[in-house]
Motif scaffolding. Structure first.
Motif, PDB file in Angstrom:
ATOM      1  N   TRP A   1       0.864  -1.190   0.000  1.00  0.00           N
ATOM      2  CA  TRP A   1       0.000   0.000   0.000  1.00  0.00           C
ATOM      3  C   TRP A   1       0.894   1.232   0.000  1.00  0.00           C
ATOM      4  N   PHE A   2       1.004   1.892  -1.153  1.00  0.00           N
ATOM      5  CA  PHE A   2       1.923   3.009  -1.347  1.00  0.00           C
ATOM      6  C   PHE A   2       1.224   4.369  -1.400  1.00  0.00           C
ATOM      7  N   THR A   3      -0.074   4.404  -1.310  1.00  0.00           N
ATOM      8  CA  THR A   3      -0.853   5.623  -1.530  1.00  0.00           C
ATOM      9  C   THR A   3      -0.328   6.825  -0.738  1.00  0.00           C
ATOM     10  N   THR A   4      -0.326   7.982  -1.384  1.00  0.00           N
ATOM     11  CA  THR A   4      -0.024   9.237  -0.705  1.00  0.00           C
ATOM     12  C   THR A   4      -1.288  10.101  -0.662  1.00  0.00           C
ATOM     13  N   THR A   5      -1.437  10.875   0.402  1.00  0.00           N
ATOM     14  CA  THR A   5      -2.532  11.838   0.510  1.00  0.00           C
ATOM     15  C   THR A   5      -1.939  13.188   0.891  1.00  0.00           C
ATOM     16  N   TYR A   6      -2.463  14.248   0.290  1.00  0.00           N
ATOM     17  CA  TYR A   6      -1.929  15.582   0.552  1.00  0.00           C
ATOM     18  C   TYR A   6      -2.966  16.638   0.158  1.00  0.00           C
ATOM     19  N   PRO A   7      -2.914  17.814   0.767  1.00  0.00           N
ATOM     20  CA  PRO A   7      -3.905  18.847   0.480  1.00  0.00           C
ATOM     21  C   PRO A   7      -3.534  19.683  -0.745  1.00  0.00           C
ATOM     22  N   VAL A   8      -4.548  20.109  -1.469  1.00  0.00           N
ATOM     23  CA  VAL A   8      -4.376  21.095  -2.540  1.00  0.00           C
ATOM     24  C   VAL A   8      -5.528  22.091  -2.453  1.00  0.00           C
ATOM     25  N   VAL A   9      -5.329  23.254  -3.056  1.00  0.00           N
ATOM     26  CA  VAL A   9      -6.361  24.286  -3.097  1.00  0.00           C
ATOM     27  C   VAL A   9      -6.833  24.444  -4.536  1.00  0.00           C
ATOM     28  N   LEU A  10      -8.123  24.237  -4.753  1.00  0.00           N
ATOM     29  CA  LEU A  10      -8.718  24.417  -6.075  1.00  0.00           C
ATOM     30  C   LEU A  10      -9.341  25.808  -6.162  1.00  0.00           C
ATOM     31  N   LYS A  11      -9.046  26.508  -7.245  1.00  0.00           N
ATOM     32  CA  LYS A  11      -9.599  27.844  -7.462  1.00  0.00           C
ATOM     33  C   LYS A  11     -10.380  27.850  -8.765  1.00  0.00           C
ATOM     34  N   ALA A  12     -11.634  28.257  -8.666  1.00  0.00           N
ATOM     35  CA  ALA A  12     -12.491  28.333  -9.848  1.00  0.00           C
ATOM     36  C   ALA A  12     -12.618  29.778 -10.302  1.00  0.00           C
ATOM     37  N   TYR A  13     -12.485  29.982 -11.597  1.00  0.00           N
ATOM     38  CA  TYR A  13     -12.627  31.312 -12.182  1.00  0.00           C
ATOM     39  C   TYR A  13     -13.868  31.336 -13.068  1.00  0.00           C
ATOM     40  N   THR A  14     -14.332  32.521 -13.396  1.00  0.00           N
ATOM     41  CA  THR A  14     -15.507  32.626 -14.255  1.00  0.00           C
ATOM     42  C   THR A  14     -15.213  32.106 -15.650  1.00  0.00           C
ATOM     43  N   ASN A  15     -13.955  32.135 -16.027  1.00  0.00           N
ATOM     44  CA  ASN A  15     -13.518  31.636 -17.326  1.00  0.00           C
ATOM     45  C   ASN A  15     -12.985  30.216 -17.165  1.00  0.00           C
ATOM     46  N   THR A  16     -13.595  29.252 -17.877  1.00  0.00           N
ATOM     47  CA  THR A  16     -13.186  27.844 -17.758  1.00  0.00           C
ATOM     48  C   THR A  16     -11.738  27.643 -18.172  1.00  0.00           C
ATOM     49  N   GLU A  17     -11.318  28.338 -19.218  1.00  0.00           N
ATOM     50  CA  GLU A  17      -9.935  28.224 -19.678  1.00  0.00           C
ATOM     51  C   GLU A  17      -8.964  28.612 -18.571  1.00  0.00           C
ATOM     52  N   LYS A  18      -9.258  29.689 -17.875  1.00  0.00           N
ATOM     53  CA  LYS A  18      -8.385  30.144 -16.800  1.00  0.00           C
ATOM     54  C   LYS A  18      -8.362  29.138 -15.651  1.00  0.00           C
ATOM     55  N   THR A  19      -9.515  28.515 -15.379  1.00  0.00           N
ATOM     56  CA  THR A  19      -9.574  27.499 -14.323  1.00  0.00           C
ATOM     57  C   THR A  19      -8.684  26.309 -14.674  1.00  0.00           C
ATOM     58  N   ILE A  20      -8.735  25.864 -15.913  1.00  0.00           N
ATOM     59  CA  ILE A  20      -7.924  24.716 -16.346  1.00  0.00           C
ATOM     60  C   ILE A  20      -6.434  25.044 -16.244  1.00  0.00           C
ATOM     61  N   ILE A  21      -6.046  26.201 -16.727  1.00  0.00           N
ATOM     62  CA  ILE A  21      -4.636  26.585 -16.711  1.00  0.00           C
ATOM     63  C   ILE A  21      -4.136  26.739 -15.272  1.00  0.00           C
ATOM     64  N   ALA A  22      -4.946  27.380 -14.418  1.00  0.00           N
ATOM     65  CA  ALA A  22      -4.544  27.575 -13.023  1.00  0.00           C
ATOM     66  C   ALA A  22      -4.424  26.236 -12.292  1.00  0.00           C
ATOM     67  N   THR A  23      -5.336  25.318 -12.561  1.00  0.00           N
ATOM     68  CA  THR A  23      -5.286  23.997 -11.935  1.00  0.00           C
ATOM     69  C   THR A  23      -4.053  23.233 -12.382  1.00  0.00           C
ATOM     70  N   LYS A  24      -3.774  23.275 -13.664  1.00  0.00           N
ATOM     71  CA  LYS A  24      -2.589  22.608 -14.205  1.00  0.00           C
ATOM     72  C   LYS A  24      -1.313  23.160 -13.567  1.00  0.00           C
ATOM     73  N   GLU A  25      -1.195  24.473 -13.499  1.00  0.00           N
ATOM     74  CA  GLU A  25       0.006  25.084 -12.937  1.00  0.00           C
ATOM     75  C   GLU A  25       0.144  24.779 -11.445  1.00  0.00           C
ATOM     76  N   MET A  26      -0.967  24.756 -10.736  1.00  0.00           N
ATOM     77  CA  MET A  26      -0.933  24.438  -9.304  1.00  0.00           C
ATOM     78  C   MET A  26      -0.408  23.021  -9.078  1.00  0.00           C
ATOM     79  N   LEU A  27      -0.893  22.069  -9.871  1.00  0.00           N
ATOM     80  CA  LEU A  27      -0.469  20.673  -9.698  1.00  0.00           C
ATOM     81  C   LEU A  27       1.007  20.487 -10.022  1.00  0.00           C
ATOM     82  N   ARG A  28       1.515  21.239 -11.002  1.00  0.00           N
ATOM     83  CA  ARG A  28       2.923  21.097 -11.380  1.00  0.00           C
ATOM     84  C   ARG A  28       3.852  21.601 -10.275  1.00  0.00           C
ATOM     85  N   LYS A  29       3.345  22.465  -9.408  1.00  0.00           N
ATOM     86  CA  LYS A  29       4.167  23.036  -8.339  1.00  0.00           C
ATOM     87  C   LYS A  29       4.218  22.156  -7.093  1.00  0.00           C
ATOM     88  N   VAL A  30       3.368  21.145  -7.019  1.00  0.00           N
ATOM     89  CA  VAL A  30       3.372  20.263  -5.847  1.00  0.00           C
ATOM     90  C   VAL A  30       4.693  19.490  -5.817  1.00  0.00           C
TER      91      VAL A  30
END
Length: 396
Positions: free
Chosen positions: A309-338
């Motif tokens: 059992w190797f599973t890891t658990t950790y917190p992240v913050v999701l931010k939603a914007y009025t523009n879907t494109e901006k939400t996708i880009i912000a989510t992608k960039e946030m995950l890359r910084k973990v």
């Protein structure tokens, strides 16, 4: 070549150049033979014991494999014993001491329950569900058993079934494929591949990571700051299931990532971010991410064929914007910084360098399983999308 290399160099030409310019001989650390002895817990196992659930012995994973009809019960018993000799976590038990729980490689046979054989034609759907639930309800992580197998016959498609159930402490979903491949090799009288690095070595490596990367604490403290639990989640839960068609699934997995050079997690988490924002009327929400946990933090370790059992658990913050494109880009960039896909959070918390609880809402993408649908022709040694019984009475 490691898995990460393929993403860094996605063509044969680039991969060849990567090998030529970065080649160095790395000696993989392993523990050969049938392992024995006590060792510490991995953070995810420590999390389980810290939960103090009412039925800790009933927290399982189970799956069903298609196997050739000619395999006899005695042959299956023998092969399962060989399987446990090779994959040491299948002989692991847990014991509570003055400093908490420890795990122990055990060479006795008490870790696996006796195998049974049933004729499917004599069972209703409810009978089968009840049996497969009952057979995995008597696990005991201190005294054993921690896993069991059931041989099922009488299927019209020409294949029998092997149902396997394990306490989650000794297995994860990545291990399903490893176990299935090992069983196929053993039944074909093939020699199993060399042992990869042991679970015990990984536990020590993760502990060492926490000691050497205490600076990560600042990152995680920033992520978790401002988190407030959502009160309504303490109410009686409802279960909702959403299914996509084969065409929609194929588009999501293979085409939708082209617009923003995303991975599947980026898109799924972007959708979750928007859904949470609309549900709770908040643009920012904390969630718990679950990962497979087999990250490359030490080049001398190879976990590609290691069960556990190797599973890891950790917190992240999701931010939603009025523009879907901006939400996708912000989510992608946030995950890359973990850092290292979150492996440090649990390790630092286990060794007292971080405090606090993980967010209540969790996200877990299990990846793709090569399951067989009712329209497909079943082949031997496939993990099937079939009944595996009730697997969790621990209320986790």
């Amino acid at each position: 070549i490691q898995g990460q290399s393929i993403f860094e160099a996605p063509t044969i030409y680039k991969l060849a150049n990567l090998i030529n310019h970065s080649y160095k001989k790395i000696e993989i650390l392993t523990e050969n033979g049938v392992l024995q002895g006590e060792f510490n817990l991995l953070p995810i196992q420590q999390w389980f014991f810290n939960k103090k659930v009412t039925k800790p012995n009933y927290f399982n994973q189970a799956f069903t494999i298609s196997i050739p009809e000619h395999l006899k019960l005695d042959d299956i018993r023998y092969v399962l014993d060989e399987l446990a000799q090779h994959h040491d976590m299948l002989r692991c038990g847990f014991k509570q001491g003055t400093q908490g729980y420890q795990q122990n490689y055990d060479n006795s046979s008490k870790r696996m329950d006796a195998i049974a054989s049933l004729d499917r034609r004599e069972l209703t759907e409810l009978d089968l569900y009840s049996y497969l639930s009952d057979v995995q309800s008597n696990f005991n992580f201190e005294k054993g058993p921690l896993w069991c197998a059931t041989h099922l016959t009488g299927y019209a498609d020409g294949f029998n079934r092997l149902h396997l159930a394990f306490h989650h402490l000794i297995i994860d979903t990545v291990s399903w494929r490893i176990i299935t491949e090992s069983l196929q090799q053993l039944f074909n009288q093939e020699k199993l591949a060399y042992k990869t690095s042991s679970y015990r070595q990984w536990v020590a490596t993760v502990a060492n990571y926490a000691k050497q990367n205490s600076s990560e604490c600042l990152y995680w403290q920033k992520v978790i700051s401002g988190y407030k639990a959502i009160d309504c989640l303490n109410e009686k839960p409802d279960v909702s299931t959403v299914s996509l068609s084969l065409i929609q699934t194929d588009f999501l997995l293979h085409q939708s990532n082209q617009g923003y050079n995303t991975e599947i997690n980026d898109l799924l988490l972007s959708a979750l971010s928007i859904a949470l924002s609309k549900t709770f009327n908040t643009p920012q929400n904390h969630i718990t991410m679950e990962g497979h946990g087999r990250e490359i933090i030490d080049e001398q370790l190879d976990l590609s064929q290691t069960v556990g059992w190797f599973t890891t658990t950790y917190p992240v913050v999701l931010k939603a914007y009025t523009n879907t494109e901006k939400t996708i880009i912000a989510t992608k960039e946030m995950l890359r910084k973990v850092p290292n896909k979150g492996i440090g959070y649990g390790a630092l918390k286990q060794y007292g360098k971080l405090n606090g609880s993980l967010p209540t809402i969790s996200f877990n993408y299990l990846g793709q399983f090569d399951n067989t649908s009712q329209q497909d022709k079943i082949k031997a040694w496939q993990i099937l999308d079939e009944e595996s019984g009730y697997q969790n009475s621990s209320n986790i």
